[in-house]
Design a protein around this motif. Structure first.
Motif, mmCIF file in Angstrom:
data_model
loop_
_atom_site.group_PDB
_atom_site.id
_atom_site.type_symbol
_atom_site.label_atom_id
_atom_site.label_comp_id
_atom_site.label_asym_id
_atom_site.label_seq_id
_atom_site.Cartn_x
_atom_site.Cartn_y
_atom_site.Cartn_z
ATOM 1 N N VAL A 168 71.317 -27.384 -52.800
ATOM 2 C CA VAL A 168 72.017 -28.324 -53.679
ATOM 3 C C VAL A 168 73.211 -28.943 -52.959
ATOM 4 O O VAL A 168 73.447 -30.150 -53.021
ATOM 5 N N PHE A 169 73.933 -28.119 -52.219
ATOM 6 C CA PHE A 169 75.118 -28.631 -51.533
ATOM 7 C C PHE A 169 74.719 -29.641 -50.454
ATOM 8 O O PHE A 169 75.332 -30.706 -50.310
ATOM 9 N N ALA A 170 73.647 -29.314 -49.719
ATOM 10 C CA ALA A 170 73.174 -30.228 -48.677
ATOM 11 C C ALA A 170 72.711 -31.541 -49.305
ATOM 12 O O ALA A 170 72.980 -32.636 -48.794
ATOM 13 N N PHE A 171 72.022 -31.437 -50.430
ATOM 14 C CA PHE A 171 71.536 -32.630 -51.124
ATOM 15 C C PHE A 171 72.712 -33.514 -51.554
ATOM 16 O O PHE A 171 72.708 -34.734 -51.347
ATOM 17 N N GLY A 172 73.725 -32.881 -52.126
ATOM 18 C CA GLY A 172 74.909 -33.633 -52.554
ATOM 19 C C GLY A 172 75.596 -34.310 -51.369
ATOM 20 O O GLY A 172 76.001 -35.472 -51.442
ATOM 21 N N ALA A 173 75.683 -33.573 -50.243
ATOM 22 C CA ALA A 173 76.307 -34.142 -49.048
ATOM 23 C C ALA A 173 75.508 -35.347 -48.566
ATOM 24 O O ALA A 173 76.061 -36.393 -48.215
ATOM 25 N N GLY A 174 74.171 -35.199 -48.585
ATOM 26 C CA GLY A 174 73.303 -36.301 -48.166
ATOM 27 C C GLY A 174 73.507 -37.530 -49.043
ATOM 28 O O GLY A 174 73.560 -38.663 -48.555
ATOM 29 N N LEU A 175 73.640 -37.306 -50.355
ATOM 30 C CA LEU A 175 73.867 -38.435 -51.270
ATOM 31 C C LEU A 175 75.183 -39.137 -50.957
ATOM 32 O O LEU A 175 75.269 -40.368 -50.989
ATOM 33 N N ALA A 176 76.208 -38.341 -50.648
ATOM 34 C CA ALA A 176 77.508 -38.943 -50.312
ATOM 35 C C ALA A 176 77.351 -39.823 -49.073
ATOM 36 O O ALA A 176 77.876 -40.942 -49.025
ATOM 37 N N ALA A 177 76.595 -39.322 -48.084
ATOM 38 C CA ALA A 177 76.394 -40.109 -46.862
ATOM 39 C C ALA A 177 75.598 -41.376 -47.168
ATOM 40 O O ALA A 177 75.909 -42.456 -46.673
ATOM 41 N N LEU A 178 74.576 -41.232 -48.006
ATOM 42 C CA LEU A 178 73.761 -42.399 -48.389
ATOM 43 C C LEU A 178 74.654 -43.488 -48.971
ATOM 44 O O LEU A 178 74.578 -44.668 -48.601
ATOM 45 N N SER A 179 75.528 -43.054 -49.868
ATOM 46 C CA SER A 179 76.430 -44.003 -50.497
ATOM 47 C C SER A 179 77.381 -44.607 -49.470
ATOM 48 O O SER A 179 77.663 -45.814 -49.496
ATOM 49 N N GLY A 180 77.835 -43.779 -48.530
ATOM 50 C CA GLY A 180 78.733 -44.275 -47.488
ATOM 51 C C GLY A 180 78.071 -45.325 -46.611
ATOM 52 O O GLY A 180 78.668 -46.354 -46.300
ATOM 53 N N VAL A 181 76.815 -45.070 -46.231
ATOM 54 C CA VAL A 181 76.121 -46.016 -45.359
ATOM 55 C C VAL A 181 75.826 -47.314 -46.118
ATOM 56 O O VAL A 181 76.095 -48.414 -45.627
ATOM 57 N N LEU A 182 75.282 -47.170 -47.325
ATOM 58 C CA LEU A 182 74.966 -48.385 -48.091
ATOM 59 C C LEU A 182 76.235 -49.161 -48.429
ATOM 60 O O LEU A 182 76.221 -50.384 -48.535
ATOM 61 N N GLY A 183 77.354 -48.431 -48.586
ATOM 62 C CA GLY A 183 78.623 -49.097 -48.889
ATOM 63 C C GLY A 183 79.248 -49.743 -47.666
ATOM 64 O O GLY A 183 80.099 -50.614 -47.802
ATOM 65 N N GLY A 184 78.801 -49.329 -46.457
ATOM 66 C CA GLY A 184 79.383 -49.847 -45.219
ATOM 67 C C GLY A 184 79.508 -51.372 -45.188
ATOM 68 O O GLY A 184 80.592 -51.905 -44.987
ATOM 69 N N PRO A 185 78.403 -52.085 -45.421
ATOM 70 C CA PRO A 185 78.490 -53.550 -45.373
ATOM 71 C C PRO A 185 79.307 -54.149 -46.524
ATOM 72 O O PRO A 185 79.680 -55.312 -46.459
#
Lengths: 288, 403
Positions: A193-210
């Protein structure tokens, strides 16, 4: 306000709402299942987007960079959970101190690696176009972000209600002792669960990059917003975060038009109103 | 299940910590042994090394250190002992750091700050303690007008200079109607009002002023507004990550190429050009420095900077470099580190900076310097601010323009 301007604003609000949803979903799921408020969540968002930035500078495509940085951040999540968080389950004050300390360490490490200059990410070529809405144009990339957010919600719904792991997690939220008595390794579930949550945070970070770019201090901006989303949506409920994030995205966007100088205040105001009417949040369950 | 009480205390603590900016990462690196000998001088540097201003602080520090390195760590023939402090862009923190530097460390000269709010807070203190403050960045107009002090000399530029430099060119060559956009804080208002004054004096008209909140993520709202008003040009003052997002979104929302975008020095500076790349192409800005300016001083500076830091210098690095240089020259000319002696030479001091010749105007304690109207142009896969015209000796008026 003409219909075309209204639509542009609506879509903009939705795009930001979806970014907030992706990061808040991870935060709220970790909170619901593991009973931990992960104050380092904002820095995982930061790490995700900086790593993708580096991968793209190494000539990887946006998509590969996205996958790599989500994967690496998930691994970092595993390490954090196994090394630190595992030691202090149930100890609330220690958790706050630990995750808050981690946030500082990660943010400063990022500053050391990537420097303090604000950076940004190019929109992937495939999505670098815009659609016309009346006399206005709207960047296609934002529609894509909205789409990914909706897909994620669908995926979470499927995962939670149709799969065995979802059932275990739901059971774990209600009665942890019983779940482990049934012979399920709760430790593995927590790490996952923790890894999944971390992955989601990264997903949001990358998509938010532009859209948002990367700058020092972004981790605390995003953490405050996502904590508000979690509170509005109800602690531990990803559905609540979905609705809460969309609400915040829309209120920020429309607030800027109608009350330009008050848009952040309105967000806090919404939180206060929700808490007065429904102290457990929109989708939260009554707690004893 | 989640205990409500716990969550609330956590949330409360977090929000308090974040809002109070509890980011206490002090960046002091003192050079060892403090001796009372007369051949060393102590310099205290107060910058905002955490938060949004961090890249500016880093650039200033880099520029300052480069000058020191080039001069064997000596200024005015005296060995330099330097202390860097972080004010977190907070006047209260700055005052605390100021007292530390002045009362405990007994520094001879101060360099700093980034934020004008901090500069205003320090102003009365340096007057009282008779300490020279070399302003490496803070651009607030009143430091040259109502809050001018004999102890404060600005080596960067003022908001008035930055806003007005391109006004005339834009009205005469680009368009007569403009929408002006700037963040809702004092610098934003000062830059726009200086632009408006210059632009309208040259026959233009600012048809709308928009002030988004500082740190705005998304400009869609304002850009759709611009698309509706259809001005002949847009003048925008945005720094740091706000500026990067603005340039990018101006492109994303299809305004680039339709309505010319212009701005003060920020839109022609490396801090924004490097990350935005092609999205910044075509923007016209009034700059005071670019690594491609052709003069001897700059050639030397860019080469040394790139060698030491592996990247191109920006306008703020020059501010740091010149702050060290002015101290060097002033001590040599005055033959003393005494504040009263230094004041005599600092008023009207001239030297060659990488940005061109500058003179500290004794009427405003602000540099008289050239600005350059530049258009961001693609050259060898790099966006370069190409100089179209030089605005010679931009000089701040002695008093705030009455309006």
């Amino acid at each position: 306000m003409s219909l075309s301007i209204f639509s542009v604003q609506l879509l903009t609000g939705l795009a930001y709402g979806m970014l907030y949803f992706m990061i808040a979903a991870g935060l709220t799921i970790i909170l619901g299942v593991m009973n931990i408020v992960n104050l380092a969540h904002g820095t995982l968002f930061l790490l995700g987007s900086y790593m993708a930035f580096t991968f793209m500078n190494q000539q990887f495509s946006f998509w590969i960079a996205l996958l790599l940085s989500v994967a690496v951040t998930a691994v970092i999540g595993i390490i954090i959970e196994k090394l630190f968080i595992r030691q202090i389950y149930g100890k609330e004050l220690e958790q706050v101190l630990l995750t808050f300390g981690l946030a500082f360490v990660i943010a400063d490490t990022a500053k050391w690696i990537w420097g303090t200059e604000p950076q940004t990410m190019a929109v992937p070529a495939l999505l670098d176009s815009s659609i016309s809405i009346g006399p206005m144009v709207f960047p296609f990339y934002r529609l894509f972000v909205v789409l990914i957010g909706c897909l994620l919600a669908l995926l979470l719904w499927y995962f939670e209600s149709k799969t065995r792991i979802g059932a275990i997690i739901r059971a774990g939220v209600d009665d942890r002792a019983m779940v482990s008595a049934l012979g399920i390794n709760v430790g593995v579930v927590f790490t996952g669960v923790f890894a999944f949550g971390a992955g989601l945070a990264a997903l949001s970070g990358v998509l938010g990059g532009p859209l948002i770019g990367m700058y020092t201090g972004m981790e605390s901006d995003i953490l405050v917003t996502s904590l508000i989303v979690v509170v509005i949506g109800g602690l531990g409920s990803w559905k609540g975060s979905f609705i809460g994030a969309i609400l915040i995205g829309l209120i920020e966007t429309f607030g800027k038009i109608w009350f330009p100088s008050l848009s952040m205040l309105i967000v806090f105001l919404l939180m206060v109103v929700v808490l007065i009417i429904r102290p457990q949040g929109l989708f939260g369950r009554e707690v004893a | 299940m989640v205990g409500k009480g716990k969550f609330w205390s956590v949330l409360f603590i977090t929000i308090m910590l974040i809002l109070s900016g509890c980011s206490g990462s002090a960046v002091s690196n003192s050079k060892s042994n403090s001796s009372g000998e007369k051949d060393t001088i102590k310099i205290g540097v107060i910058l905002s090394s955490t938060g949004t201003f961090a890249p500016l602080a880093e650039s200033i520090k880099n520029g300052f250190n480069l000058y020191l390195e080039e001069n064997d760590n000596k200024l005015g023939g005296k060995k330099v002992e330097i202390k860097f402090e972080d004010d977190e862009a907070n006047p209260q923190v700055a005052l605390r750091k100021y007292r530390q530097l002045v009362k405990n460390e007994k520094v001879d000269i101060l360099v700093g700050p980034i934020s004008s709010a901090v500069a205003y807070a320090l102003r009365d203190e340096v007057e009282k303690d008779k300490i020279i403050l070399i302003d490496a960045n803070a651009a607030g107009n009143d430091l040259s007008w109502s809050k001018k002090s004999d102890y404060i000399y600005r080596l960067s530029f003022s908001n008035w200079q930055n806003g007005s430099s391109a006004g005339e060119y834009l009205a005469k060559n680009v368009g007569k109607t403009a929408v002006a956009i700037a963040p809702d804080y004092p610098a934003g208002k000062e830059v726009v009002s200086a632009f408006k004054e210059a632009f309208e004096a040259a026959g233009g008209k600012v048809v709308k002023e928009i002030y988004p909140k500082l740190g705005t993520n998304d400009f869609a709202t304002y850009l759709t507004d611009v698309a509706q008003v259809k001005p002949e040009l847009v003048f925008t003052f945005m720094a740091g990550s706000d500026g990067i997002r603005f340039v990018q979104q101006y492109n994303d929302f299809g305004l680039k190429g339709k309505i010319p975008l212009s701005g003060p020095m920020e839109f022609g500076d490396q801090l924004i050009l490097e990350p935005t790349g092609e999205a910044a192409e075509g923007i016209i800005s009034g700059i005071l420095y670019s690594p491609w300016l052709e003069n001897e001083e700059n050639k030397k500076f860019v080469e040394a900077y790139q060698e030491k830091y592996g990247k191109l210098p920006n306008t703020f690095s020059v501010g740091g470099y010149d702050s060290a240089k002015v101290i060097d020259i002033a001590i040599k000319e005055a033959g003393s580190t005494n504040a009263e002696d230094l004041i005599k030479v600092l008023k009207g001091i001239s030297f060659d900076s990488p940005r061109g010749p500058i003179t500290i105007d004794p009427k405003t304690n602000n540099p008289i310097q050239n600005f350059y109207i530049a258009k961001n142009t693609k050259k060898d896969n790099q966006i370069v601010p190409e100089v179209l015209e030089t605005v010679e000796k931009v000089t701040m008026p002695e008093k705030a323009p009455a309006n």
